[in-house]
Design a protein around this motif. Structure first.
Motif, mmCIF file in Angstrom:
data_model
loop_
_atom_site.group_PDB
_atom_site.id
_atom_site.type_symbol
_atom_site.label_atom_id
_atom_site.label_comp_id
_atom_site.label_asym_id
_atom_site.label_seq_id
_atom_site.Cartn_x
_atom_site.Cartn_y
_atom_site.Cartn_z
ATOM 1 N N LEU A 98 48.335 1.732 -8.215
ATOM 2 C CA LEU A 98 47.286 2.165 -9.140
ATOM 3 C C LEU A 98 47.441 3.637 -9.502
ATOM 4 O O LEU A 98 47.099 4.048 -10.614
ATOM 5 N N GLU A 115 41.514 -2.336 -3.417
ATOM 6 C CA GLU A 115 42.109 -1.789 -4.640
ATOM 7 C C GLU A 115 41.364 -2.261 -5.889
ATOM 8 O O GLU A 115 41.292 -1.542 -6.893
ATOM 9 N N GLU A 171 39.927 0.222 -8.776
ATOM 10 C CA GLU A 171 40.207 0.000 -10.196
ATOM 11 C C GLU A 171 38.914 -0.138 -10.991
ATOM 12 O O GLU A 171 38.788 0.385 -12.104
ATOM 13 N N ARG A 227 37.113 3.160 -12.068
ATOM 14 C CA ARG A 227 37.699 4.077 -13.051
ATOM 15 C C ARG A 227 36.875 4.182 -14.335
ATOM 16 O O ARG A 227 36.517 5.291 -14.738
#
Length: 408
Positions: A104, A264, A268, A271
């Motif tokens: 990422l 993860e 994500e 963001r």
């Protein structure tokens, strides 16, 4: 950080990538309403980890060796086998999360990243002298402050958050029951019992000090240090977990993102909601906590296996004097890479790891509590009544949680 030893590292390792995934899911799915679980689990963690550390320091032996010496051999073999299986799967899931988190941040091959993380963890644990390695693990705990920074970077409705922390609410539906089981299984993990006890034994060896049972008159300061270390380490662990819940509740839950399966995915999802800074901190924290947790997972498995088979053991020993011990660390870490290379679902891996840990936790906590209160094992240095009572309560709660896990 000089006075803080095994308890700090043990508590920090509890917030591994799989734990981050659990706390993120709790925050995303339920908002602030389950913040109180971090207060509920704190005294239980303190008691069990304190009992484990006390056993190591007083007897000069780890949990597995004491099980082997004082209970039927089948019990020690079963406990160590289940621990190794759960840790093996958990290491694989954590390495996969670390590889995905680095992807990422910089793009590239996730599997290769995960394999490189595995190699680095093994090399550090095998080739770095114990004193330096223990210091490195302490400094790695600072990576958890990334989640404190995430909370500072987003807007938290503190009145609502404080209600969730200090005013417990629990509906009797399956979703919240499963969330509570997940929190219990994540915070009170059997591998931490083995690790903290083994690290107290390592400290005795490093300082060339006899086990406390042999010198009960000078044991009081050491036992007081262990309790303070455990209080602070478990407090740090649960505080960081609470910050993860707050961060995901204030961002993901409030914008309708309520289903998170991996750490993860949580990074994500942050963001577009919380901004690039919060996203980078969250993802970097996954890598830092993984670098801390993977060696603890592998090390706890190696200590348990070595104690069971009476192999030379200890991170304070050079490779040539403890080949089987270090070989177990390498096998648990590098072998787990094959788990996710084979394409197995990391979320499913974590689920089965949680099931195994849930089945192991209750009888193991009961055995640890009985050992810590036995004069035959501990001499004059048996655990205080309040730790024994909390140990018994923890065993009961974990037993009920394991039963519910099988039913739900």
């Amino acid at each position: 950080m000089k006075g803080l030893r095994a308890g700090l590292v043990t508590g920090a390792a509890d917030d591994d990538p799989s734990g981050i995934a659990t706390y993120s899911q709790v925050g995303a799915q339920f908002g602030f309403t389950l913040g109180w679980t971090m207060i509920l689990t704190y005294p239980l963690m303190v008691a069990v980890q304190g009992l484990s550390a006390g056993i190591g320091a007083v007897t000069g032996r780890g949990v597995a060796e004491n099980l082997r010496r004082h209970y039927p051999l089948w019990l020690a073999r079963t406990a160590v086998s289940m621990l190794f299986a759960a840790n093996f799967v958990n290491i694989g899931a954590n390495l996969a999360a670390m590889g995905a988190a680095l992807y990422l941040l910089v793009d590239g091959p996730q599997v290769l990243y995960a394999a490189l993380f595995a190699i680095v963890c093994v090399c550090l644990e095998v080739f770095v002298p114990y004193r330096r390695y223990a210091l490195l693990l302490k400094w790695l705990t600072l990576s958890l402050f990334a989640y404190v920074a995430v909370v500072l970077a987003v807007e938290i409705p503190w009145s609502e958050a404080l209600r969730g922390i200090f005013l417990p609410t629990l509906s009797l539906d399956g979703r919240q029951a499963m969330a509570l089981l997940a929190v219990l299984g994540t915070t009170i993990s059997p591998y931490l019992f083995f690790w903290q006890a083994a690290q107290e034994v390592e400290e005795l060896h490093r300082r060339r000090q006899a086990r406390l049972k042999a010198e009960p008159d000078i044991a009081a300061p050491e036992l007081a240090r262990i309790r303070l270390d455990t209080l602070m380490g478990m407090g740090f662990s649960n505080l960081v977990a609470l910050f993860i819940i707050l961060a995901t509740a204030a961002t993901l839950h409030r914008t309708g993102v309520t289903h998170i399966e991996t750490s993860e995915q949580a990074a994500e999802a942050l963001r577009p909601i919380a901004g690039e800074f919060a996203f980078v901190l969250f993802a970097a924290g996954i890598i830092g906590t993984g670098m801390l947790a993977v060696p603890v997972l592998a090390g706890s498995a190696a200590y348990a296996v070595a104690e069971l088979f009476q192999w030379p053991q200890g991170l304070n020993k050079p490779l040539k004097r403890a080949k089987a011990f270090y070989g177990t660390i390498a096998a648990a870490t590098l072998g787990s890479v094959a788990v996710f290379v084979a394409g197995l679902d990391p979320f499913l891996m974590l689920y089965w790891s949680a099931v195994i840990n849930g089945m192991l936790a209750a009888p193991l906590v009961a055995a640890i509590t009985i050992m810590a209160t036995s004069r035959r094992i501990m001499g004059r240095l048996t655990a205080p009544w309040w730790m024994a009572a909390l140990g018994g309560l923890t065993a009961t709660i974990m037993g009920l949680a394991a039963a519910a896990m099988l039913v739900l």
